[in-house]
Design an enzyme around this catalytic site. Structure first.
Site, PDB file in Angstrom:
ATOM      1  N   ASN A  14      61.328   2.969  56.923  1.00 54.23           N
ATOM      2  CA  ASN A  14      60.502   2.018  56.064  1.00 54.23           C
ATOM      3  C   ASN A  14      59.887   1.556  56.697  1.00 54.23           C
ATOM      4  OD1 ASN A  14      63.517   2.235  54.412  1.00 54.23           O
ATOM      5  ND2 ASN A  14      64.334   3.054  56.014  1.00 54.23           N
ATOM      6  N   ARG A  17      71.662   0.967  57.823  1.00 53.76           N
ATOM      7  CA  ARG A  17      71.666   2.246  57.300  1.00 53.76           C
ATOM      8  C   ARG A  17      70.701   3.304  56.613  1.00 53.76           C
ATOM      9  NH1 ARG A  17      69.851   5.574  53.185  1.00 53.76           N
ATOM     10  NH2 ARG A  17      68.632   3.613  51.469  1.00 53.76           N
ATOM     11  N   ASP A  18      69.065   2.777  56.099  1.00 54.90           N
ATOM     12  CA  ASP A  18      68.512   3.739  55.972  1.00 54.90           C
ATOM     13  C   ASP A  18      68.282   3.816  57.177  1.00 54.90           C
ATOM     14  OD1 ASP A  18      66.307   5.371  54.729  1.00 54.90           O
ATOM     15  OD2 ASP A  18      65.470   3.834  53.777  1.00 54.90           O
ATOM     16  N   HIS A  31      58.771   3.007  51.675  1.00 54.65           N
ATOM     17  CA  HIS A  31      58.456   3.966  53.102  1.00 54.65           C
ATOM     18  C   HIS A  31      56.590   3.910  53.573  1.00 54.65           C
ATOM     19  CE1 HIS A  31      62.731   5.411  53.811  1.00 54.65           C
ATOM     20  NE2 HIS A  31      62.560   5.216  52.263  1.00 54.65           N
ATOM     21  N   CYS A  49      64.233   8.986  55.133  1.00 57.68           N
ATOM     22  CA  CYS A  49      66.250  10.091  54.361  1.00 57.68           C
ATOM     23  C   CYS A  49      66.078  11.535  55.061  1.00 57.68           C
ATOM     24  CB  CYS A  49      66.180  10.118  52.553  1.00 57.68           C
ATOM     25  SG  CYS A  49      67.087  10.699  52.207  1.00 57.68           S
ATOM     26  N   HIS A  95      61.855  -0.636  47.364  1.00 58.43           N
ATOM     27  CA  HIS A  95      62.498   0.362  48.848  1.00 58.43           C
ATOM     28  C   HIS A  95      61.308   1.000  49.213  1.00 58.43           C
ATOM     29  CE1 HIS A  95      65.662   2.054  51.084  1.00 58.43           C
ATOM     30  NE2 HIS A  95      64.604   2.842  51.295  1.00 58.43           N
TER      31      HIS A  95
HETATM   32  P1  HMG Z   1      79.352  18.109  48.366  1.00 64.42           P
HETATM   33  O1  HMG Z   1      79.160  18.539  49.531  1.00 64.42           O
HETATM   34  O2  HMG Z   1      78.689  18.421  46.951  1.00 64.42           O
HETATM   35  O3  HMG Z   1      80.606  17.317  47.543  1.00 64.42           O
HETATM   36  O4  HMG Z   1      78.797  16.464  48.442  1.00 64.42           O
HETATM   37  P2  HMG Z   1      82.342  17.631  47.692  1.00 64.42           P
HETATM   38  O5  HMG Z   1      82.779  17.068  47.017  1.00 64.42           O
HETATM   39  O6  HMG Z   1      82.030  19.029  47.695  1.00 64.42           O
HETATM   40  O7  HMG Z   1      82.518  17.796  49.381  1.00 64.42           O
HETATM   41  C1  HMG Z   1      82.265  17.870  49.944  1.00 64.42           C
HETATM   42  C2  HMG Z   1      83.237  17.401  51.483  1.00 64.42           C
HETATM   43  O8  HMG Z   1      82.952  15.890  51.813  1.00 64.42           O
HETATM   44  C3  HMG Z   1      84.902  17.467  50.912  1.00 64.42           C
HETATM   45  O9  HMG Z   1      85.142  17.324  52.554  1.00 64.42           O
HETATM   46  C4  HMG Z   1      85.117  15.501  50.521  1.00 64.42           C
HETATM   47  O10 HMG Z   1      86.341  15.663  50.876  1.00 64.42           O
HETATM   48  C5  HMG Z   1      84.207  15.052  51.245  1.00 64.42           C
HETATM   49  P3  HMG Z   1      85.764  18.608  52.478  1.00 64.42           P
HETATM   50  O11 HMG Z   1      86.577  19.132  51.925  1.00 64.42           O
HETATM   51  O12 HMG Z   1      84.639  19.490  53.203  1.00 64.42           O
HETATM   52  O13 HMG Z   1      86.742  18.147  53.826  1.00 64.42           O
HETATM   53  N1  HMG Z   1      83.973  13.942  50.401  1.00 64.42           N
HETATM   54  C6  HMG Z   1      83.220  12.925  50.892  1.00 64.42           C
HETATM   55  N2  HMG Z   1      83.488  12.524  52.342  1.00 64.42           N
HETATM   56  C7  HMG Z   1      83.403  10.938  52.618  1.00 64.42           C
HETATM   57  N3  HMG Z   1      82.554   9.977  51.566  1.00 64.42           N
HETATM   58  C8  HMG Z   1      82.493  10.671  50.477  1.00 64.42           C
HETATM   59  C9  HMG Z   1      83.003  11.781  50.297  1.00 64.42           C
HETATM   60  N4  HMG Z   1      82.629  12.072  49.054  1.00 64.42           N
HETATM   61  C10 HMG Z   1      83.126  13.686  49.076  1.00 64.42           C
HETATM   62  N5  HMG Z   1      82.358   9.681  49.327  1.00 64.42           N
HETATM   63  C11 HMG Z   1      77.981  13.871  48.481  1.00 64.42           C
HETATM   64  C12 HMG Z   1      78.327  15.863  47.755  1.00 64.42           C
HETATM   65  C13 HMG Z   1      78.041  13.500  47.053  1.00 64.42           C
HETATM   66  C14 HMG Z   1      79.327  13.983  48.856  1.00 64.42           C
HETATM   67  C15 HMG Z   1      77.526  14.871  49.157  1.00 64.42           C
HETATM   68  O14 HMG Z   1      76.209  15.081  49.517  1.00 64.42           O
HETATM   69  C16 HMG Z   1      76.432  13.355  50.147  1.00 64.42           C
HETATM   70  O15 HMG Z   1      77.631  12.527  50.630  1.00 64.42           O
HETATM   71  N6  HMG Z   1      75.920  12.912  50.496  1.00 64.42           N
HETATM   72  C17 HMG Z   1      74.783  11.727  51.205  1.00 64.42           C
HETATM   73  C18 HMG Z   1      73.189  12.598  51.294  1.00 64.42           C
HETATM   74  C19 HMG Z   1      72.929  11.042  51.684  1.00 64.42           C
HETATM   75  O16 HMG Z   1      73.972   9.745  51.713  1.00 64.42           O
HETATM   76  N7  HMG Z   1      71.675  10.637  51.647  1.00 64.42           N
HETATM   77  C20 HMG Z   1      71.208   9.659  52.425  1.00 64.42           C
HETATM   78  C21 HMG Z   1      71.379   8.371  51.150  1.00 64.42           C
HETATM   79  S1  HMG Z   1      69.717   8.690  50.179  1.00 64.42           S
HETATM   80  C22 HMG Z   1      68.467   7.600  50.494  1.00 64.42           C
HETATM   81  O17 HMG Z   1      68.241   7.685  51.774  1.00 64.42           O
HETATM   82  C23 HMG Z   1      68.017   7.456  49.748  1.00 64.42           C
HETATM   83  C24 HMG Z   1      67.475   5.415  49.757  1.00 64.42           C
HETATM   84  O18 HMG Z   1      66.920   4.664  51.262  1.00 64.42           O
HETATM   85  C25 HMG Z   1      66.061   5.426  48.958  1.00 64.42           C
HETATM   86  C26 HMG Z   1      65.037   6.389  49.362  1.00 64.42           C
HETATM   87  O19 HMG Z   1      63.850   5.767  49.910  1.00 64.42           O
HETATM   88  O20 HMG Z   1      64.117   6.798  48.097  1.00 64.42           O
HETATM   89  C27 HMG Z   1      68.557   4.701  48.861  1.00 64.42           C
HETATM   90 MG    MG Z   2      65.175   5.195  52.224  1.00 66.09          MG
END
Ligand code: HMG
Ligand code: MG
Length: 329
Positions: A293, A33-34, A249, A280, A247
């Site tokens: 990471n 994933r990450d 990095h 990320c 977690h």
């Molecule tokens: P948005 O654009 O505000 O949401 O995104 P929306 O509700 O307007 O939806 C936009 C489009 O996405 C729509 O599709 C939805 O249907 C679809 P369209 O109508 O345009 O065709 N949609 C989805 N599709 C599939 N699965 C879903 C979903 N939700 C909406 N669940 C949202 C808001 C939260 C969805 C977006 O910002 C997003 O997906 N963000 C994820 C970002 C991400 O994954 N970042 C990395 C993970 S965090 C990280 O890495 C940190 C961590 O490792 C810890 C650390 O290191 O600190 C965990």
């Molecule tokens: Mg991370």
């Protein structure tokens, strides 16, 4: 069960005694994933499945397989459903599989995967745990999820309730526990306040993310102490695992020192990525790419050096790390 009740484990004799005898450390492998979410190249699903198979053999406690997020935001993980279908039949007994879920739509994706695996393979739960994710900084929360911290928490409430109703565990990530690429320095109180809100929502595990690898032992100590206070003694969750995970990095090469500090403070659960993959995408700025990471082999070495143990098979992890590194151009 470790008790952190009291102001800190260092000041709590019963807690400290329990910590001294608890030398087993829990490892969550996050490379699929990450590790892959920030790569410009999209890795083919069958190659991701090969990585998961190699990780299955390592005996890590948990593998974070993928994310059910918007594929417009993270196209690299848009194949979560297909990946789970490929690996379903090979899940080792006792292994925890988890996936990131940002909203109810994401949870529906995870539940559909479980329903499919039940039908096809008779598996009670292929995905055992979902991870919701927010941040200690507003800037990162907006960049990462298009929502304020408060809005992410509102999204999580029904997700956590439904996940628990389905028997799934819930991890709650807090990103940017030390520093945010957009907002700058973060105080331990900011982290503690988000931690308390996630705990109030009923999460089973709190995961503190040093998203850009800014932590040093000196800066991470007060954050961990603040969060331990917010946990009010809950060192183990209802599933028998540690409630607090770290977690890290490794941008500036301080991750191992931070692991040592965290072990001293009683943390017994860490995330890491085979081959040190990761970062990320929404933590990157125009001039700097989000770092990887802490590598799992490095984490295991640090844990062993400190006199603690894990269930992980080092040879199998070395082999999995080679496969992970080979996924990238
Ligand atoms: P948005 O654009 O505000 O949401 O995104 P929306 O509700 O307007 O939806 C936009 C489009 O996405 C729509 O599709 C939805 O249907 C679809 P369209 O109508 O345009 O065709 N949609 C989805 N599709 C599939 N699965 C879903 C979903 N939700 C909406 N669940 C949202 C808001 C939260 C969805 C977006 O910002 C997003 O997906 N963000 C994820 C970002 C991400 O994954 N970042 C990395 C993970 S965090 C990280 O890495 C940190 C961590 O490792 C810890 C650390 O290191 O600190 C965990
Ligand atoms: Mg991370």
């Amino acid at each position: 069960m470790i008790s952190w009740r009291g102001s800190s484990p260092k000041n709590n004799r019963a807690g400290l005694l329990s910590l001294l005898v608890n030398t087993q450390v829990r490892i969550t492998e996050v490379a699929p994933r990450d590790g892959l979410q920030a790569e410009t190249a999209i890795v083919a699903t069958d190659r991701k499945a090969d990585l998961v198979r190699a990780l299955n053999a390592t005996r890590v406690d948990e593998i974070e397989i993928s994310s059910f997020v918007s594929p417009k935001w993270i196209p690299q993980l848009g194949d979560a459903k297909e990946l789970f279908a490929l690996i379903a039949a090979e899940k080792p007994a006792g292994m925890i599989y988890s996936a990131l879920v940002p909203n109810e739509r994401g949870l529906q994706g995870a539940l559909a995967v479980n329903a499919h695996a039940r039908q096809e393979h008779g598996i009670e739960r292929l995905i055992d745990k979902i991870s919701v994710f927010t941040a200690a900084s507003e800037g990162f929360s907006l960049k990462n999820t298009n929502a304020t911290i408060e809005e992410t928490l509102l999204r999580f409430a029904p997700v956590i309730e439904q996940a628990h109703h389905q028997g799934l565990m819930v991890r709650g990530y807090i990103s940017c526990i030390i520093q945010c690429p957009f907002d700058g320095g973060i105080s331990p109180i900011q982290v503690g306040d988000v931690a308390s809100k996630l705990l109030d929502l009923g999460i089973d595990e709190l995961d503190l993310g040093d998203t850009i690898g800014a932590a040093t032992p000196e800066t991470i100590e007060p954050v961990i102490m603040e969060v331990i206070d917010r946990l009010q003694g809950d060192a183990t969750n209802p599933f028998g695992d540690p409630t607090l995970t770290l977690h890290l990095h490794d941008t500036f090469g301080h991750a191992s020192e931070c692991v040592k500090m965290a072990l001293d403070l009683g943390v017994r659960s860490f995330d890491s990525a085979a081959g040190g993959l990761g970062g990320c995408p929404y933590a990157s700025t125009e001039t700097s790419r989000a770092p990887g990471n802490i590598s799992t082999l490095q984490l295991l070495n640090t844990i062993a050096e400190m006199g603690y143990t894990t269930k992980v098979d080092l040879d199998a992890m070395a082999a999995a790390s080679k496969i992970a590194s080979g996924l990238l151009p």
